[in-house]
Design a protein around this motif. Sequence first.
Motif, PDB file in Angstrom:
ATOM      1  N   LEU A   1      -1.944  -5.396  -7.619  1.00 30.36           N
ATOM      2  CA  LEU A   1      -0.881  -6.319  -8.029  1.00 30.36           C
ATOM      3  C   LEU A   1      -1.420  -7.383  -8.984  1.00 30.36           C
ATOM      4  O   LEU A   1      -0.773  -7.717  -9.983  1.00 30.36           O
ATOM      5  CB  LEU A   1      -0.258  -6.980  -6.801  1.00 30.36           C
ATOM      6  CG  LEU A   1       0.692  -6.122  -5.968  1.00 30.36           C
ATOM      7  CD1 LEU A   1       1.106  -6.866  -4.702  1.00 30.36           C
ATOM      8  CD2 LEU A   1       1.934  -5.742  -6.782  1.00 30.36           C
ATOM      9  N   PHE A   2      -2.587  -7.911  -8.667  1.00 33.34           N
ATOM     10  CA  PHE A   2      -3.213  -8.904  -9.536  1.00 33.34           C
ATOM     11  C   PHE A   2      -3.461  -8.314 -10.919  1.00 33.34           C
ATOM     12  O   PHE A   2      -3.147  -8.939 -11.950  1.00 33.34           O
ATOM     13  CB  PHE A   2      -4.518  -9.389  -8.912  1.00 33.34           C
ATOM     14  CG  PHE A   2      -5.301 -10.336  -9.783  1.00 33.34           C
ATOM     15  CD1 PHE A   2      -5.027 -11.692  -9.783  1.00 33.34           C
ATOM     16  CD2 PHE A   2      -6.320  -9.865 -10.602  1.00 33.34           C
ATOM     17  CE1 PHE A   2      -5.742 -12.563 -10.584  1.00 33.34           C
ATOM     18  CE2 PHE A   2      -7.039 -10.733 -11.412  1.00 33.34           C
ATOM     19  CZ  PHE A   2      -6.749 -12.084 -11.400  1.00 33.34           C
ATOM     20  N   CYS A   3      -4.020  -7.117 -10.950  1.00 33.61           N
ATOM     21  CA  CYS A   3      -4.317  -6.467 -12.228  1.00 33.61           C
ATOM     22  C   CYS A   3      -3.047  -6.173 -13.008  1.00 33.61           C
ATOM     23  O   CYS A   3      -2.994  -6.374 -14.232  1.00 33.61           O
ATOM     24  CB  CYS A   3      -5.116  -5.186 -11.993  1.00 33.61           C
ATOM     25  SG  CYS A   3      -6.823  -5.472 -11.483  1.00 33.61           S
ATOM     26  N   ASP A   4      -2.033  -5.709 -12.336  1.00 36.14           N
ATOM     27  CA  ASP A   4      -0.764  -5.442 -13.016  1.00 36.14           C
ATOM     28  C   ASP A   4      -0.200  -6.715 -13.635  1.00 36.14           C
ATOM     29  O   ASP A   4       0.316  -6.712 -14.766  1.00 36.14           O
ATOM     30  CB  ASP A   4       0.248  -4.859 -12.035  1.00 36.14           C
ATOM     31  CG  ASP A   4      -0.042  -3.404 -11.678  1.00 36.14           C
ATOM     32  OD1 ASP A   4      -0.904  -2.795 -12.338  1.00 36.14           O
ATOM     33  OD2 ASP A   4       0.596  -2.891 -10.744  1.00 36.14           O
ATOM     34  N   HIS A   5      -0.291  -7.815 -12.906  1.00 35.20           N
ATOM     35  CA  HIS A   5       0.263  -9.086 -13.378  1.00 35.20           C
ATOM     36  C   HIS A   5      -0.428  -9.561 -14.659  1.00 35.20           C
ATOM     37  O   HIS A   5       0.214 -10.101 -15.564  1.00 35.20           O
ATOM     38  CB  HIS A   5       0.131 -10.150 -12.292  1.00 35.20           C
ATOM     39  CG  HIS A   5       0.707 -11.477 -12.668  1.00 35.20           C
ATOM     40  ND1 HIS A   5       2.077 -11.715 -12.718  1.00 35.20           N
ATOM     41  CD2 HIS A   5       0.110 -12.645 -13.023  1.00 35.20           C
ATOM     42  CE1 HIS A   5       2.295 -12.967 -13.090  1.00 35.20           C
ATOM     43  NE2 HIS A   5       1.121 -13.551 -13.286  1.00 35.20           N
ATOM     44  N   PHE A   6      -1.742  -9.316 -14.731  1.00 36.04           N
ATOM     45  CA  PHE A   6      -2.500  -9.795 -15.888  1.00 36.04           C
ATOM     46  C   PHE A   6      -2.883  -8.669 -16.850  1.00 36.04           C
ATOM     47  O   PHE A   6      -3.740  -8.855 -17.714  1.00 36.04           O
ATOM     48  CB  PHE A   6      -3.756 -10.532 -15.411  1.00 36.04           C
ATOM     49  CG  PHE A   6      -3.458 -11.855 -14.753  1.00 36.04           C
ATOM     50  CD1 PHE A   6      -3.130 -12.957 -15.513  1.00 36.04           C
ATOM     51  CD2 PHE A   6      -3.485 -11.973 -13.366  1.00 36.04           C
ATOM     52  CE1 PHE A   6      -2.854 -14.182 -14.912  1.00 36.04           C
ATOM     53  CE2 PHE A   6      -3.209 -13.186 -12.757  1.00 36.04           C
ATOM     54  CZ  PHE A   6      -2.882 -14.290 -13.522  1.00 36.04           C
ATOM     55  N   GLN A   7      -2.240  -7.527 -16.671  1.00 35.88           N
ATOM     56  CA  GLN A   7      -2.439  -6.373 -17.562  1.00 35.88           C
ATOM     57  C   GLN A   7      -3.904  -5.938 -17.616  1.00 35.88           C
ATOM     58  O   GLN A   7      -4.473  -5.709 -18.689  1.00 35.88           O
ATOM     59  CB  GLN A   7      -1.901  -6.674 -18.959  1.00 35.88           C
ATOM     60  CG  GLN A   7      -0.390  -6.905 -18.977  1.00 35.88           C
ATOM     61  CD  GLN A   7       0.155  -7.114 -20.374  1.00 35.88           C
ATOM     62  OE1 GLN A   7      -0.415  -7.869 -21.168  1.00 35.88           O
ATOM     63  NE2 GLN A   7       1.233  -6.429 -20.694  1.00 35.88           N
ATOM     64  N   LEU A   8      -4.504  -5.841 -16.445  1.00 37.28           N
ATOM     65  CA  LEU A   8      -5.857  -5.334 -16.313  1.00 37.28           C
ATOM     66  C   LEU A   8      -5.823  -3.934 -15.704  1.00 37.28           C
ATOM     67  O   LEU A   8      -4.874  -3.566 -15.011  1.00 37.28           O
ATOM     68  CB  LEU A   8      -6.701  -6.248 -15.405  1.00 37.28           C
ATOM     69  CG  LEU A   8      -6.892  -7.697 -15.849  1.00 37.28           C
ATOM     70  CD1 LEU A   8      -7.635  -8.472 -14.762  1.00 37.28           C
ATOM     71  CD2 LEU A   8      -7.666  -7.769 -17.157  1.00 37.28           C
ATOM     72  N   ILE A   9      -6.857  -3.166 -15.953  1.00 39.86           N
ATOM     73  CA  ILE A   9      -6.993  -1.836 -15.355  1.00 39.86           C
ATOM     74  C   ILE A   9      -7.665  -1.997 -13.993  1.00 39.86           C
ATOM     75  O   ILE A   9      -8.729  -2.609 -13.895  1.00 39.86           O
ATOM     76  CB  ILE A   9      -7.850  -0.917 -16.250  1.00 39.86           C
ATOM     77  CG1 ILE A   9      -7.231  -0.785 -17.640  1.00 39.86           C
ATOM     78  CG2 ILE A   9      -8.010   0.468 -15.611  1.00 39.86           C
ATOM     79  CD1 ILE A   9      -8.148  -0.109 -18.655  1.00 39.86           C
ATOM     80  N   PHE A  10      -7.037  -1.452 -12.958  1.00 38.12           N
ATOM     81  CA  PHE A  10      -7.645  -1.493 -11.627  1.00 38.12           C
ATOM     82  C   PHE A  10      -8.260  -0.132 -11.316  1.00 38.12           C
ATOM     83  O   PHE A  10      -7.587   0.894 -11.361  1.00 38.12           O
ATOM     84  CB  PHE A  10      -6.614  -1.841 -10.553  1.00 38.12           C
ATOM     85  CG  PHE A  10      -7.170  -1.753  -9.156  1.00 38.12           C
ATOM     86  CD1 PHE A  10      -8.270  -2.520  -8.787  1.00 38.12           C
ATOM     87  CD2 PHE A  10      -6.616  -0.894  -8.217  1.00 38.12           C
ATOM     88  CE1 PHE A  10      -8.811  -2.436  -7.508  1.00 38.12           C
ATOM     89  CE2 PHE A  10      -7.140  -0.806  -6.926  1.00 38.12           C
ATOM     90  CZ  PHE A  10      -8.238  -1.582  -6.578  1.00 38.12           C
ATOM     91  N   ILE A  11      -9.562  -0.136 -10.993  1.00 39.83           N
ATOM     92  CA  ILE A  11     -10.289   1.099 -10.723  1.00 39.83           C
ATOM     93  C   ILE A  11     -10.948   1.013  -9.347  1.00 39.83           C
ATOM     94  O   ILE A  11     -12.054   0.464  -9.206  1.00 39.83           O
ATOM     95  CB  ILE A  11     -11.346   1.375 -11.812  1.00 39.83           C
ATOM     96  CG1 ILE A  11     -10.696   1.377 -13.205  1.00 39.83           C
ATOM     97  CG2 ILE A  11     -12.059   2.703 -11.537  1.00 39.83           C
ATOM     98  CD1 ILE A  11     -11.668   1.590 -14.343  1.00 39.83           C
ATOM     99  N   PRO A  12     -10.294   1.531  -8.303  1.00 41.52           N
ATOM    100  CA  PRO A  12     -10.956   1.579  -7.006  1.00 41.52           C
ATOM    101  C   PRO A  12     -12.063   2.622  -7.015  1.00 41.52           C
ATOM    102  O   PRO A  12     -11.931   3.674  -7.640  1.00 41.52           O
ATOM    103  CB  PRO A  12      -9.822   1.960  -6.048  1.00 41.52           C
ATOM    104  CG  PRO A  12      -8.857   2.729  -6.898  1.00 41.52           C
ATOM    105  CD  PRO A  12      -8.951   2.130  -8.273  1.00 41.52           C
ATOM    106  N   SER A  13     -13.149   2.326  -6.327  1.00 43.86           N
ATOM    107  CA  SER A  13     -14.290   3.239  -6.285  1.00 43.86           C
ATOM    108  C   SER A  13     -14.399   3.856  -4.895  1.00 43.86           C
ATOM    109  O   SER A  13     -14.321   3.146  -3.890  1.00 43.86           O
ATOM    110  CB  SER A  13     -15.584   2.494  -6.624  1.00 43.86           C
ATOM    111  OG  SER A  13     -15.490   1.860  -7.893  1.00 43.86           O
ATOM    112  N   VAL A  14     -14.579   5.159  -4.849  1.00 40.90           N
ATOM    113  CA  VAL A  14     -14.660   5.876  -3.583  1.00 40.90           C
ATOM    114  C   VAL A  14     -16.006   6.588  -3.482  1.00 40.90           C
ATOM    115  O   VAL A  14     -16.683   6.817  -4.477  1.00 40.90           O
ATOM    116  CB  VAL A  14     -13.512   6.897  -3.439  1.00 40.90           C
ATOM    117  CG1 VAL A  14     -12.159   6.209  -3.558  1.00 40.90           C
ATOM    118  CG2 VAL A  14     -13.632   8.005  -4.488  1.00 40.90           C
ATOM    119  N   GLY A  15     -16.368   6.950  -2.249  1.00 43.68           N
ATOM    120  CA  GLY A  15     -17.606   7.687  -2.031  1.00 43.68           C
ATOM    121  C   GLY A  15     -17.486   8.544  -0.791  1.00 43.68           C
ATOM    122  O   GLY A  15     -16.618   8.326   0.059  1.00 43.68           O
ATOM    123  N   PRO A  16     -18.377   9.526  -0.640  1.00 43.03           N
ATOM    124  CA  PRO A  16     -18.298  10.468   0.475  1.00 43.03           C
ATOM    125  C   PRO A  16     -18.864   9.933   1.780  1.00 43.03           C
ATOM    126  O   PRO A  16     -18.694  10.539   2.834  1.00 43.03           O
ATOM    127  CB  PRO A  16     -19.146  11.642  -0.017  1.00 43.03           C
ATOM    128  CG  PRO A  16     -20.185  10.989  -0.879  1.00 43.03           C
ATOM    129  CD  PRO A  16     -19.466   9.862  -1.574  1.00 43.03           C
TER     130      PRO A  16
END
Length: 229
Positions: free
Chosen positions: A110-125
């Motif tokens: 939501l924060f990224c959307d508000h300020f037009q930023l790309i949000f990239i969650p990082s996942v791992g096994p």
Amino acid sequence: MYKNVQYIIDKYGNHPAFYRYKTKTGNSLPMFYVYDSYITKPEQWANLLTVSGSWSIRNSPYDALFIALLVEDKHKYDILRSGFNGIYTYFATNGFTYGSSYENWAKLKLFCDHFQLIFIPSVGPGYIDTSIRPWNAQNTRNRVNGKYYETALSAALQAHPSVISITSFNEWHEGTQIEKAVPKRTSNTVYLDYRPHKPSHYLELTRKWSEKYSKERATYALDDQMPVS
């Protein structure tokens, strides 16, 4: 930093393997992930990443997407001041940092959307680095035969991100590898394997969730007018 960006783009920018991300405006720009970006002061980043910066790359042949590492919640405001294009969470340990905790991803999106930023969650096994950091056992995350990975991927998809990163690069010393694995033991090391599953188990899970993500992303990209390439 400007000279480093200039060198990378001049030397490798035309190579077919050089990654570029298509933005909402239709531009295909290089994407740089910056580890420990918070160590450098926002004022210094702004010199490079804002239009008015003294060494600005903006609107130049060296313009690119710079993705900052968010560890603490407060970092998001420094990221804004710095002129970054987005954030990523990097760590494969759920609960280790604010950014790497799945429960916070919806708020960060939501924060990224508000300020037009790309949000990239990082996942791992999974995660286990006690062979090199014996004192860090509290951050071990058991793979649970793939369930940890799938839980992370499911949480990432729920945030409707435009990109998901996988923190792996086959780092056996941190237990984040997803490449094929067979049982192996040396005199002082026992390597993780995926039994009772096949050696390719995590590659197959990655393919499965990549396909699911591509289908879902194409759907919500239309609603958000997000690029799908």
